[in-house]
Enzyme design. Structure first.
Site, mmCIF file in Angstrom:
data_model
loop_
_atom_site.group_PDB
_atom_site.id
_atom_site.type_symbol
_atom_site.label_atom_id
_atom_site.label_comp_id
_atom_site.label_asym_id
_atom_site.label_seq_id
_atom_site.Cartn_x
_atom_site.Cartn_y
_atom_site.Cartn_z
ATOM 1 N N ARG A 123 -42.026 -6.185 93.186
ATOM 2 C CA ARG A 123 -43.324 -6.668 92.693
ATOM 3 C C ARG A 123 -44.398 -5.623 92.937
ATOM 4 O O ARG A 123 -44.312 -4.842 93.875
ATOM 5 C CB ARG A 123 -43.709 -7.947 93.447
ATOM 6 C CG ARG A 123 -42.848 -9.118 93.085
ATOM 7 C CD ARG A 123 -43.594 -10.426 93.167
ATOM 8 N NE ARG A 123 -44.209 -10.650 94.462
ATOM 9 C CZ ARG A 123 -45.233 -11.482 94.633
ATOM 10 N NH1 ARG A 123 -45.750 -12.135 93.602
ATOM 11 N NH2 ARG A 123 -45.742 -11.678 95.829
ATOM 12 N N LYS A 188 -34.952 -10.617 104.967
ATOM 13 C CA LYS A 188 -34.862 -10.570 103.499
ATOM 14 C C LYS A 188 -33.531 -9.963 103.068
ATOM 15 O O LYS A 188 -33.179 -8.862 103.484
ATOM 16 C CB LYS A 188 -36.037 -9.745 102.953
ATOM 17 C CG LYS A 188 -36.027 -9.615 101.442
ATOM 18 C CD LYS A 188 -37.401 -9.260 100.908
ATOM 19 C CE LYS A 188 -37.330 -8.880 99.438
ATOM 20 N NZ LYS A 188 -38.629 -8.733 98.809
ATOM 21 N N ARG A 323 -47.191 -15.020 104.211
ATOM 22 C CA ARG A 323 -46.634 -14.564 105.492
ATOM 23 C C ARG A 323 -46.689 -15.691 106.521
ATOM 24 O O ARG A 323 -47.645 -16.461 106.540
ATOM 25 C CB ARG A 323 -47.468 -13.397 106.058
ATOM 26 C CG ARG A 323 -47.443 -12.139 105.208
ATOM 27 C CD ARG A 323 -46.148 -11.354 105.379
ATOM 28 N NE ARG A 323 -46.122 -10.178 104.538
ATOM 29 C CZ ARG A 323 -45.675 -10.136 103.274
ATOM 30 N NH1 ARG A 323 -45.207 -11.217 102.708
ATOM 31 N NH2 ARG A 323 -45.697 -9.018 102.584
HETATM 32 P P1 ATP Z 1 -44.379 -10.305 98.986
HETATM 33 O O1 ATP Z 1 -43.893 -10.331 97.588
HETATM 34 O O2 ATP Z 1 -44.670 -11.663 99.517
HETATM 35 O O3 ATP Z 1 -45.493 -9.338 99.237
HETATM 36 P P2 ATP Z 1 -42.416 -8.496 100.164
HETATM 37 O O4 ATP Z 1 -43.084 -7.744 101.266
HETATM 38 O O5 ATP Z 1 -40.972 -8.839 100.381
HETATM 39 O O6 ATP Z 1 -43.125 -9.873 99.862
HETATM 40 P P3 ATP Z 1 -41.712 -7.507 97.579
HETATM 41 O O7 ATP Z 1 -42.438 -6.640 96.594
HETATM 42 O O8 ATP Z 1 -41.313 -8.870 97.146
HETATM 43 O O9 ATP Z 1 -42.578 -7.585 98.891
HETATM 44 O O10 ATP Z 1 -40.341 -6.757 97.975
HETATM 45 C C1 ATP Z 1 -40.325 -5.421 98.349
HETATM 46 C C2 ATP Z 1 -40.004 -5.330 99.847
HETATM 47 O O11 ATP Z 1 -38.684 -5.815 100.119
HETATM 48 C C3 ATP Z 1 -39.970 -3.909 100.345
HETATM 49 O O12 ATP Z 1 -41.271 -3.442 100.664
HETATM 50 C C4 ATP Z 1 -39.034 -4.000 101.582
HETATM 51 O O13 ATP Z 1 -39.809 -4.317 102.722
HETATM 52 C C5 ATP Z 1 -38.099 -5.192 101.285
HETATM 53 N N1 ATP Z 1 -36.679 -4.841 100.948
HETATM 54 C C6 ATP Z 1 -35.550 -5.486 101.319
HETATM 55 N N2 ATP Z 1 -34.446 -4.926 100.773
HETATM 56 C C7 ATP Z 1 -34.868 -3.908 100.065
HETATM 57 C C8 ATP Z 1 -34.214 -2.943 99.273
HETATM 58 N N3 ATP Z 1 -32.886 -2.867 99.054
HETATM 59 N N4 ATP Z 1 -35.011 -2.052 98.688
HETATM 60 C C9 ATP Z 1 -36.347 -2.090 98.869
HETATM 61 N N5 ATP Z 1 -37.003 -2.980 99.579
HETATM 62 C C10 ATP Z 1 -36.276 -3.877 100.196
HETATM 63 C C1 BTN Z 2 -38.939 -7.836 95.047
HETATM 64 O O1 BTN Z 2 -38.490 -8.370 96.068
HETATM 65 O O2 BTN Z 2 -40.076 -7.341 94.988
HETATM 66 C C2 BTN Z 2 -38.124 -7.826 93.779
HETATM 67 C C3 BTN Z 2 -37.019 -6.804 93.792
HETATM 68 C C4 BTN Z 2 -36.254 -6.812 92.477
HETATM 69 C C5 BTN Z 2 -35.224 -5.696 92.394
HETATM 70 C C6 BTN Z 2 -34.368 -5.828 91.174
HETATM 71 S S1 BTN Z 2 -32.957 -4.747 91.211
HETATM 72 C C7 BTN Z 2 -32.593 -5.126 89.536
HETATM 73 C C8 BTN Z 2 -33.935 -5.164 88.805
HETATM 74 N N1 BTN Z 2 -34.332 -3.838 88.397
HETATM 75 C C9 BTN Z 2 -35.446 -3.433 89.014
HETATM 76 O O3 BTN Z 2 -35.999 -2.331 88.841
HETATM 77 N N2 BTN Z 2 -35.890 -4.394 89.847
HETATM 78 C C10 BTN Z 2 -35.036 -5.554 89.829
#
Ligand code: ATP
Ligand code: BTN
Length: 326
Positions: A123, A188, A323
């Site tokens: 996101r 996560k 959070r």
């Molecule tokens: P929110 O959406 O509530 O802000 P969030 O911190 O999980 O929550 P997202 O954009 O949903 O943010 O997800 C990206 C985050 O997920 C990364 O910043 C990292 O902390 C975590 N994460 C877990 N697994 C992975 C992965 N394989 N690659 C990248 N990020 C990961």
């Molecule tokens: C998040 O937690 O912010 C969402 C992560 C979504 C990752 C998947 S991997 C397959 C698809 N291709 C991308 O570039 N993002 C989503």
């Protein structure tokens, strides 16, 4: 060109035997120096390849690659072999790939999976780390006949679908964090990215991406800035990624169809039973503003409900992060 050569090197090394630079060069019609550069690029993608003088290159572990025919064999057992599935080795982002096919070259349920993404995203443009052959990177196309208002709650619906697929291996252990995150044991494990195109009313298009951590390489795990986990830390048996992909596709298709027919309201009770923060103290973060309150679950549209000063406010997705508060 580089991509095609790298894909062939991976296929040749996948069984886990030694292959010399000379053999690879002869097979692919390039020099040993070029092979050495491609191997370097592959290790940067997360592949653990080492070299022994006089023997050549070898993968630290044999690789079980994603294979269309194996995914189809599973999908046909699940009565879903009518869904179009593309399997890619190296790609920018499976979401971007399907978005480029809209509106004419795509059908409902069409899915793209890849072994590696060099521009995987989460996101708000955050990077989604996507090491080669380690995890699941999957996107599915869905059309919304009545426009974008139907998209509300979609990431929650997909949260349940991914939970269904994970619970095939780990019953009753998945927790969902509004709006798009999947947790196991408080960390996560997966994220969902829903991207939309089209009009507010009338036909609109949706690409739903999911990233699920299966077996995190140490070098990737070190780069993640919040507690994370992967499936192999919780499941005893080896995870067959082809079988897992088929279960994810079948469950996403089933939940999306249910959502289309009955709306999110039909899944509300189930969602609350897996809700990470239900009735807990939380804060919501929007830009640099933080609001404290008690999290009271989600409403029939998938908005979250925050109790603050004896009033309940509904908060819709978008730019909001949720959070826990100790
Ligand atoms: P929110 O959406 O509530 O802000 P969030 O911190 O999980 O929550 P997202 O954009 O949903 O943010 O997800 C990206 C985050 O997920 C990364 O910043 C990292 O902390 C975590 N994460 C877990 N697994 C992975 C992965 N394989 N690659 C990248 N990020 C990961
Ligand atoms: C998040 O937690 O912010 C969402 C992560 C979504 C990752 C998947 S991997 C397959 C698809 N291709 C991308 O570039 N993002 C989503």
């Amino acid at each position: 060109m580089a991509k095609a050569i790298q894909e062939k090197i991976i296929k040749t090394l996948a069984q886990g035997d030694f292959v010399s630079g000379q053999q690879l060069g002869d097979k692919l019609g390039v020099s040993r120096a070029a092979i050495s550069n491609h191997i370097k690029a592959l290790t940067e993608m997360g592949l653990d390849i080492f070299r022994v003088t006089g023997k050549g290159y070898k993968l630290a572990q044999p690789l079980s690659l994603l294979a269309k025919e194996k995914i189809f064999a599973q999908l046909s057992q699940l009565n879903h072999d009518d869904i179009i599935v593309e399997v890619h080795s190296l790609i920018d982002s499976t979401n971007s790939y399907l978005l480029r096919k809209i509106p004419n070259q795509i059908s409902k349920g069409q899915t793209c999976v890849a072994e590696y993404q060099h521009a995987g995203r989460g996101r708000r443009g955050r990077q989604w780390l996507s090491p080669f052959g380690s995890h699941i990177y999957l996107s599915m196309y869905w059309s919304l006949e009545q426009g974008m208002s139907q998209a509300m709650g979609l990431s929650l619906v997909i949260g349940l679908a991914i939970s269904d697929a994970i619970e095939h291996y780990l019953p009753n252990q998945v927790e969902l964090k509004w709006p798009n995150d999947i947790y196991i044991a408080g960390k996560k494990i997966a994220g969902i990215l829903v991207e939309l195109e089209g009009q507010a009313q009338g036909l609109s298009h949706c690409v739903i991406g999911v990233g699920i951590n299966v077996q995190m390489p140490d070098s990737t795990g070190e780069q993640i800035d919040q507690p994370w986990t992967d499936l192999s830390s919780h499941v005893q048996q080896a995870i067959d990624r082809n079988e897992f992909v088929a279960h994810i596709i079948a469950n996403m298709y089933k939940r999306l169809t249910q959502h289309q027919q009955e709306g999110f309201v039909a899944m509300l009770g189930e969602w609350h039973s897996k809700d990470l923060f239900l009735n807990k103290a939380v804060k919501i973060i929007t830009g640099d503003k933080e609001t404290l309150g008690t999290y009271r679950g989600v409403n029939e549209q998938g908005a979250m409900l925050l109790e603050n000063d004896n009033k309940i406010i509904s908060v819709y997705g978008g730019e909001v992060s949720l959070r826990g508060v100790q």
